[in-house]
Design a protein around this motif. Structure first.
Motif, short mmCIF file in Angstrom:
data_model
loop_
_atom_site.label_atom_id
_atom_site.label_comp_id
_atom_site.label_asym_id
_atom_site.label_seq_id
_atom_site.Cartn_x
_atom_site.Cartn_y
_atom_site.Cartn_z
N ARG A 187 7.89 -18.50 -103.14
CA ARG A 187 7.31 -18.08 -101.91
C ARG A 187 8.48 -18.57 -100.82
N GLN A 189 8.91 -19.97 -97.21
CA GLN A 189 7.91 -20.94 -96.26
C GLN A 189 8.54 -21.29 -95.11
N SER A 191 8.21 -24.26 -91.98
CA SER A 191 7.76 -25.67 -91.62
C SER A 191 8.41 -26.31 -90.31
N LYS A 199 3.84 -22.80 -93.63
CA LYS A 199 3.16 -21.72 -93.89
C LYS A 199 4.14 -20.74 -94.85
N ILE A 200 3.23 -20.13 -95.76
CA ILE A 200 3.95 -19.11 -96.58
C ILE A 200 4.08 -17.81 -95.98
#
Length: 437
Positions: A187, A189, A191, A199-200
């Protein structure tokens, strides 16, 4: 055979990917901040809990976020509210003698007011010894976005004291991995720099590597193996639109943006050997910048946007080289060990940071570009992927602590450290986003 060697070097430089495939659990994960080491020279500063008028959002208090931001920089030592003799919210309530008794250099006070769906912060920063106000401002944000308001206050306080823009409102990109039911899930991500509001942005069964921010903070370039081989993508964060920009034969890796956002540096082995190329993103035209029998990779522009740092094994092992302009003769920068890789220069042209091997450990080091002095900044043993904050005052990298994969933020001189472990799973390849005005 040359192509196989190229992939072998990629595997060496990104050993974290192989390690991530081992013993991974779950990584849905926001990052958790944990203080691991403070700096002795940090400036004493008090962030007094702001007074509140009206119903405030649940969760962390604005003043607590500001306190954590300033502590993370390594340049400030905030006083715990429990040790404060009073809790003033404006100048008329401040007794400077009390703050001098507590050894404080600066004190930040303020008031929060709820007006409908917005929160307004009125705050003031005072020099305790001079009894002078050095900052005063009113700022507002939606009540649902109190963290952004807090980071804004942190940026203003940091700049008022240091004269350098704060980087607390910037973003981090990183890759996490978990394995559920025997299947790997990578994933990408994004932040806040304290790991909150993650958030992915992309999820894949195949490795995702080397995220890099565009200078306007709107796009990420990265390497994805989703087609079974490495390819470089550009990802528009607002829309989620992805464009495959490099999928040549062999190696496509290590993207880095130019300062104007119009091109990418990358490593390609389409002609047999791994070399540094520049790609114009409008025309997709690629220009070869290095030409050598050795493997050249992991390029990054210098602060002027003209010169290029890169990793090469032309001296027998990975070392950092600098090319003042395309076509110029590269100059070797690092000599302190047999392995130095992944150069990341700061924005002022003062230092270049990199992964440095010493006594069997992989550490983060920097070289002063004016006098060639090398300084080892970290003391753990599996450090990788350094990324410099846009103001040049902090550094984030990936490492292992007590068997867990974490990101660690340190001051650029190595004087303080704050770890941001994922709540579960493995986290790697941090990239610090730009300051966006």
């Amino acid at each position: 055979m040359i192509q196989k060697v190229s992939f072998s070097l990629l595997k060496t430089f990104y050993a974290a990917v192989a390690l991530m495939l081992l013993a991974a659990t779950t990584a849905q994960a926001e990052l958790l901040i944990r203080v691991t080491e403070g700096a002795d020279s940090a400036i004493p500063l008090s962030v007094v809990p702001f007074s509140e008028s009206g119903s405030m959002p649940s969760g962390d208090k604005l003043s607590s976020i500001v306190q954590a931001d300033l502590a993370m920089s390594g340049e400030f030592r905030p006083l715990s509210p429990e040790k404060m003799l009073s809790l003033p919210s404006k100048r008329s309530d401040i007794y400077f003698r009390d703050w001098r008794m507590l050894g404080q250099r600066y004190v930040l006070v303020g008031e929060l007011t709820r007006n409908g769906d917005r929160v307004e912060a009125r705050y003031e920063l005072f020099d305790v010894n001079r009894e002078e106000r050095i900052l005063g401002e009113t700022a507002a944000a939606p009540a649902s976005n109190i963290r952004s308001l807090a980071h804004h206050v942190s940026d203003k306080v940091y700049e008022a004291i240091t004269g350098v823009p704060g980087a607390f409102s910037t973003k981090l990109a990183y890759v996490t991995l978990d394995r559920a039911n025997g299947e790997a899930r990578y994933r990408l991500q994004v932040s806040d720099i304290d790991g909150k509001r993650a958030k992915i942005r992309l999820e894949s069964k195949e490795p995702i590597m080397s995220p890099a921010w565009s200078p306007d903070g709107k796009k990420l370039a990265y390497v994805s193996f989703e087609s079974g081989k490495p390819a470089i993508f550009v990802h528009e964060l607002r829309t989620g639109q992805r464009t495959k920009v490099a999928d040549f034969r062999g190696l496509n890796s290590a993207p880095t943006w130019s300062a104007d956002g119009q091109s990418l540096l990358m490593t390609l082995s389409k002609d047999g050997n791994a070399e540094i190329y520049k790609m114009n993103l409008q025309t997709q035209k690629v220009t070869k910048l290095t030409s050598h029998w050795a493997i050249d990779t992991e390029a990054a522009w210098d602060s002027s946007g003209e010169g290029v740092f890169f990793t090469s094994d032309r001296s027998g092992g990975p070392q950092i080289y600098y090319m003042a302009q395309p076509g110029a003769e590269p100059r070797r920068i690092t000599f302190g060990s047999r392995y130095n890789a992944r150069p990341r220069p700061d924005s002022k042209g003062e230092y270049v940071y990199y992964v440095h091997q010493r006594d069997g450990a992989f550490l983060i080091a920097r070289t002063n570009l004016k006098n060639d002095e090398e300084t080892v900044l970290t003391r753990t043993e599996s450090d990788e992927s350094p990324s410099v904050s846009p103001n040049g005052r902090m550094l984030i990298y990936a490492t292992k602590q007590s068997g867990e994969s974490v990101l660690t933020v340190i001051s650029s001189d190595g004087g303080a450290a704050y770890s941001l472990p994922a709540s579960e799973g493995n986290v790697r390849d941090p990239a610090w986003g730009p300051i966006v005005r």
